[in-house]
Scaffold this active site. Structure first.
Site, PDB file in Angstrom:
ATOM      1  N   GLU A   1       0.822  -1.205   0.000  1.00 60.03           N
ATOM      2  CA  GLU A   1       0.000   0.000   0.000  1.00 60.03           C
ATOM      3  C   GLU A   1       0.854   1.251   0.000  1.00 60.03           C
ATOM      4  OE1 GLU A   1      -2.543  -0.096   3.354  1.00 60.03           O
ATOM      5  OE2 GLU A   1      -4.054  -1.271   2.327  1.00 60.03           O
TER       6      GLU A   1
ATOM      7  N   CYS B   1       3.448   8.364   1.587  1.00 53.35           N
ATOM      8  CA  CYS B   1       4.034   7.401   2.522  1.00 53.35           C
ATOM      9  C   CYS B   1       4.392   6.137   1.748  1.00 53.35           C
ATOM     10  CB  CYS B   1       3.027   7.095   3.627  1.00 53.35           C
ATOM     11  SG  CYS B   1       3.638   5.891   4.817  1.00 53.35           S
TER      12      CYS B   1
ATOM     13  N   CYS C   1       7.916  -7.241   7.864  1.00 55.06           N
ATOM     14  CA  CYS C   1       9.055  -6.662   8.574  1.00 55.06           C
ATOM     15  C   CYS C   1       9.669  -7.762   9.428  1.00 55.06           C
ATOM     16  CB  CYS C   1       8.591  -5.504   9.465  1.00 55.06           C
ATOM     17  SG  CYS C   1       9.950  -4.633  10.271  1.00 55.06           S
TER      18      CYS C   1
ATOM     19  N   CYS D   1       8.284  -5.183  16.735  1.00 57.77           N
ATOM     20  CA  CYS D   1       7.828  -4.185  17.709  1.00 57.77           C
ATOM     21  C   CYS D   1       6.438  -4.604  18.180  1.00 57.77           C
ATOM     22  CB  CYS D   1       7.816  -2.802  17.078  1.00 57.77           C
ATOM     23  SG  CYS D   1       9.442  -2.363  16.424  1.00 57.77           S
TER      24      CYS D   1
ATOM     25  N   CYS E   1       3.115  -2.884  16.976  1.00 61.13           N
ATOM     26  CA  CYS E   1       2.971  -2.641  15.531  1.00 61.13           C
ATOM     27  C   CYS E   1       2.409  -3.881  14.856  1.00 61.13           C
ATOM     28  CB  CYS E   1       4.331  -2.290  14.932  1.00 61.13           C
ATOM     29  SG  CYS E   1       4.310  -2.177  13.122  1.00 61.13           S
TER      30      CYS E   1
ATOM     31  N   SER F   1      11.815   5.967  15.576  1.00 59.86           N
ATOM     32  CA  SER F   1      10.701   5.402  16.341  1.00 59.86           C
ATOM     33  C   SER F   1      11.194   5.144  17.756  1.00 59.86           C
ATOM     34  CB  SER F   1      10.234   4.095  15.701  1.00 59.86           C
ATOM     35  OG  SER F   1       9.649   4.363  14.468  1.00 59.86           O
TER      36      SER F   1
ATOM     37  N   CYS G   1      -0.398   3.674   7.912  1.00 59.35           N
ATOM     38  CA  CYS G   1       0.943   3.205   7.602  1.00 59.35           C
ATOM     39  C   CYS G   1       1.304   2.110   8.581  1.00 59.35           C
ATOM     40  CB  CYS G   1       1.929   4.342   7.728  1.00 59.35           C
ATOM     41  SG  CYS G   1       1.770   5.439   6.360  1.00 59.35           S
TER      42      CYS G   1
HETATM   43  N1  SAH Z   1       9.912   0.509  10.405  1.00 59.56           N
HETATM   44  C1  SAH Z   1      10.028   1.904  10.453  1.00 59.56           C
HETATM   45  C2  SAH Z   1       9.026   2.659   9.594  1.00 59.56           C
HETATM   46  C3  SAH Z   1       7.604   2.148   9.497  1.00 59.56           C
HETATM   47  S1  SAH Z   1       6.491   2.337  10.828  1.00 59.56           S
HETATM   48  C4  SAH Z   1       9.953   2.389  11.880  1.00 59.56           C
HETATM   49  O1  SAH Z   1       9.640   1.598  12.752  1.00 59.56           O
HETATM   50  O2  SAH Z   1      10.261   3.556  12.115  1.00 59.56           O
HETATM   51  C5  SAH Z   1       6.084   4.088  10.878  1.00 59.56           C
HETATM   52  C6  SAH Z   1       5.735   4.560  12.308  1.00 59.56           C
HETATM   53  O3  SAH Z   1       4.478   4.028  12.737  1.00 59.56           O
HETATM   54  C7  SAH Z   1       6.756   4.110  13.340  1.00 59.56           C
HETATM   55  O4  SAH Z   1       7.085   5.172  14.212  1.00 59.56           O
HETATM   56  C8  SAH Z   1       6.003   3.048  14.078  1.00 59.56           C
HETATM   57  O5  SAH Z   1       6.548   2.858  15.346  1.00 59.56           O
HETATM   58  C9  SAH Z   1       4.592   3.585  14.082  1.00 59.56           C
HETATM   59  N2  SAH Z   1       3.544   2.593  14.351  1.00 59.56           N
HETATM   60  C10 SAH Z   1       3.526   1.289  13.994  1.00 59.56           C
HETATM   61  N3  SAH Z   1       2.387   0.703  14.421  1.00 59.56           N
HETATM   62  C11 SAH Z   1       1.673   1.643  15.059  1.00 59.56           C
HETATM   63  C12 SAH Z   1       0.405   1.654  15.714  1.00 59.56           C
HETATM   64  N4  SAH Z   1      -0.338   0.570  15.789  1.00 59.56           N
HETATM   65  N5  SAH Z   1      -0.025   2.820  16.248  1.00 59.56           N
HETATM   66  C13 SAH Z   1       0.721   3.936  16.148  1.00 59.56           C
HETATM   67  N6  SAH Z   1       1.917   3.992  15.548  1.00 59.56           N
HETATM   68  C14 SAH Z   1       2.394   2.858  15.012  1.00 59.56           C
HETATM   69 FE1  SF4 Z   2       8.881  -3.064  11.686  1.00 62.52          FE
HETATM   70 FE2  SF4 Z   2       8.690  -0.392  12.112  1.00 62.52          FE
HETATM   71 FE3  SF4 Z   2       6.640  -2.057  12.737  1.00 62.52          FE
HETATM   72 FE4  SF4 Z   2       8.870  -2.105  14.186  1.00 62.52          FE
HETATM   73  S1  SF4 Z   2       7.450  -0.359  13.975  1.00 62.52           S
HETATM   74  S2  SF4 Z   2       7.744  -3.907  13.414  1.00 62.52           S
HETATM   75  S3  SF4 Z   2      10.420  -1.742  12.624  1.00 62.52           S
HETATM   76  S4  SF4 Z   2       7.438  -1.640  10.672  1.00 62.52           S
END
Ligand code: SAH
Ligand code: SF4
Length: 452
Positions: A164, A177, A184, A188, A191, A302, A422
């Site tokens: 996407e 974006c 991944c 995390c 996420c 992050s 995202c």
């Molecule tokens: N992998 C990279 C970029 C993609 S995630 C990273 O972790 O930075 C983009 C942002 O969305 C990151 O800051 C991530 O921590 C945040 N994110 C992921 N899942 C989320 C959720 N469920 N609620 C809020 N932010 C989230």
């Molecule tokens: Fe991967 Fe970023 Fe999600 Fe962490 S927050 S699992 S690095 S996409």
């Protein structure tokens, strides 16, 4: 992958889902100008009305059938042309011509290259492709957010993959974006992407294709028209900023991301200023140094926790690269100044990382680093045990940070009716019930990089 934090009830966070409409304590995020205030008001309607699905255009030839010229550096392009018999003395000129057609004019058909001789065009057509990926679905939210589901061909023994790409228009800018991986490999715990395995890295071509496709669809190349009635920024260009905040960890796909971003910022081509490109990482320290030296785009981290013990749980890569090393790498990032700051993303998780104590430590941790702090209301997903912090808690946290001198916009949801989130896979969101879909908030990805 559950967090051991206290007070986990396992219930979905209803508060954050409906705060735009009903939360009595909700105020508009700081620093919003009038245009954005109007937009926020329209979000509540956006939830109620179905998104517009645009008809898809059939493409004569799809990506992946032949090697692509897109995503090659100038040197690589020169090599493949030489290998196909283009005379040495012509190669440089041919590369410049192709570069202009591909990245300034945005053509996806060799026949449109009118100043390239016919036999040369024929040779190019026989051996290469410049076509776009298949658009499986295009959705347009009534707040102007657009989302494309793109299908990329199988690479090697794998299957075709879907990715996407999300576009968010604001008054003076439009932010795209972009994803860097399918799935991944990091885990995390808050996420959704982190619950899925890594399928594969995207190639430089596929990363750039997301930008080219978006610009096609927005009429953002010379002599093209924007779709009728499209909500687009008042700026001359429709895609003014890009954020590597889609699926995947960009610094675990360093070479492809580097190639793609250097092409996106090339002054004779797509010409996006590096100050308008933001790469978000969970903290892959060695590659943060390389990003500064070799790519030079804006950085977002992050962060999400200010103590190693908690960050180990939320962002497990912290066990490998703990906070001290991460912050050191940030301090050393080249070109930082008050006008060029690192963004620290901080997801607000109820009773996990949202206390005033955390806010105080955050300010202490970032002392001396030119920083912006983006507070992100947690987007709940089915099966998560985390909840979004209460709005009042988020505001208190933000107030403290503001008083300490940091602008801390609270990212607000956008494109909620099309689930333009995202870091979240569409296939998963489709499995949700309607009520859950409403609760699955879109995350604000705009507001990154420099303004005009
Ligand atoms: N992998 C990279 C970029 C993609 S995630 C990273 O972790 O930075 C983009 C942002 O969305 C990151 O800051 C991530 O921590 C945040 N994110 C992921 N899942 C989320 C959720 N469920 N609620 C809020 N932010 C989230
Ligand atoms: Fe991967 Fe970023 Fe999600 Fe962490 S927050 S699992 S690095 S996409």
């Amino acid at each position: 992958m559950l967090c051991a934090a206290p007070k986990m009830t396992g219930r979905p966070c209803r508060h954050s889902a409906f705060q735009a409409q009903t939360c009595p304590t909700r105020r508009l995020p700081r620093q919003m100008h009038a245009f954005e205030q109007d937009r926020v008001m329209s979000i509540s309607e956006a939830v109620l009305e179905p998104a517009v699905k645009a008809p898809l255009v059939a493409r004569p030839e799809l990506m992946g059938t032949k090697p692509s010229l897109i995503g090659l550096s100038r040197e690589e392009m020169a090599e493949v042309l030489t290998a196909r018999g283009v005379p040495e003395r012509q190669v440089k000129m041919r590369v410049s011509q192709l570069w202009h057609w591909l990245y300034v004019r945005g053509v996806s058909d060799f026949d449109a290259m009118t100043n390239v001789a016919k036999d040369m065009r024929q040779m190019l057509k026989t051996h290469f492709t410049i076509s776009r990926p298949e658009v499986v679905e295009e959705q347009v939210s009534n707040d102007g957010t657009r989302k494309w589901l793109l299908r990329f061909p199988a690479r090697g023994a794998g299957r075709p993959v879907e990715v996407e790409t999300v576009y968010i228009p604001e008054e003076g800018r439009g932010t795209l974006c972009i994803s860097s991986q399918v799935g991944c490999s990091l885990t995390c715990s808050f996420c959704h992407t982190g619950t899925q395995r890594l399928v594969r890295n995207l190639t430089a071509e596929e990363i750039l294709a997301q930008l080219l496709l978006a610009r096609d669809r927005l009429g953002d190349f010379p002599d093209r028209e924007a779709p009728q009635g499209a909500m687009i920024p008042s700026s001359e260009r429709k895609v003014t900023n890009i954020v590597m905040m889609g699926m995947g960890e960009p610094l675990y796909n360093f070479e492809a991301v580097k190639t793609a971003l250097l092409i996106a910022s090339d002054g004779d081509g797509l010409s996006l200023s590096k100050r308008r490109i933001t790469l978000s990482t969970s903290g892959v320290v060695p590659e943060i140094y390389r990003t500064g030296e070799e790519i030079g785009v804006m950085l977002a981290i992050s962060l999400h926790a200010v103590r190693d013990e908690l960050r180990d749980m939320l962002v497990p890569i912290n066990k490998k690269y703990p906070l001290k090393e991460l912050i050191e790498a940030c301090r050393a990032y080249p070109g930082l100044s008050n006008a060029r700051r690192i963004t620290f993303e901080y997801v607000m998780l109820k009773d996990v990382n949202d206390s005033l104590e955390d806010a105080k430590e955050l300010v202490k941790l970032l002392k001396g680093v030119p920083a912006k702090i983006n507070l992100i209301p947690f987007n709940p997903w089915p099966g998560t045990n985390y909840q979004c912090s209460d709005w009042a808690t988020i505001e208190k946290f933000a107030d403290f940070i503001n008083q300490a001198g940091y602008a801390s916009p609270i990212r607000t949801p956008r494109g909620r009716d099309i689930l333009a989130a995202c870091g979240q896979l569409k296939s998963e969101s489709e499995r949700m019930r309607k009520t859950e879909r409403l609760a699955f908030e879109a995350m604000m990805i705009a507001g990154h990089g420099e303004d005009d």
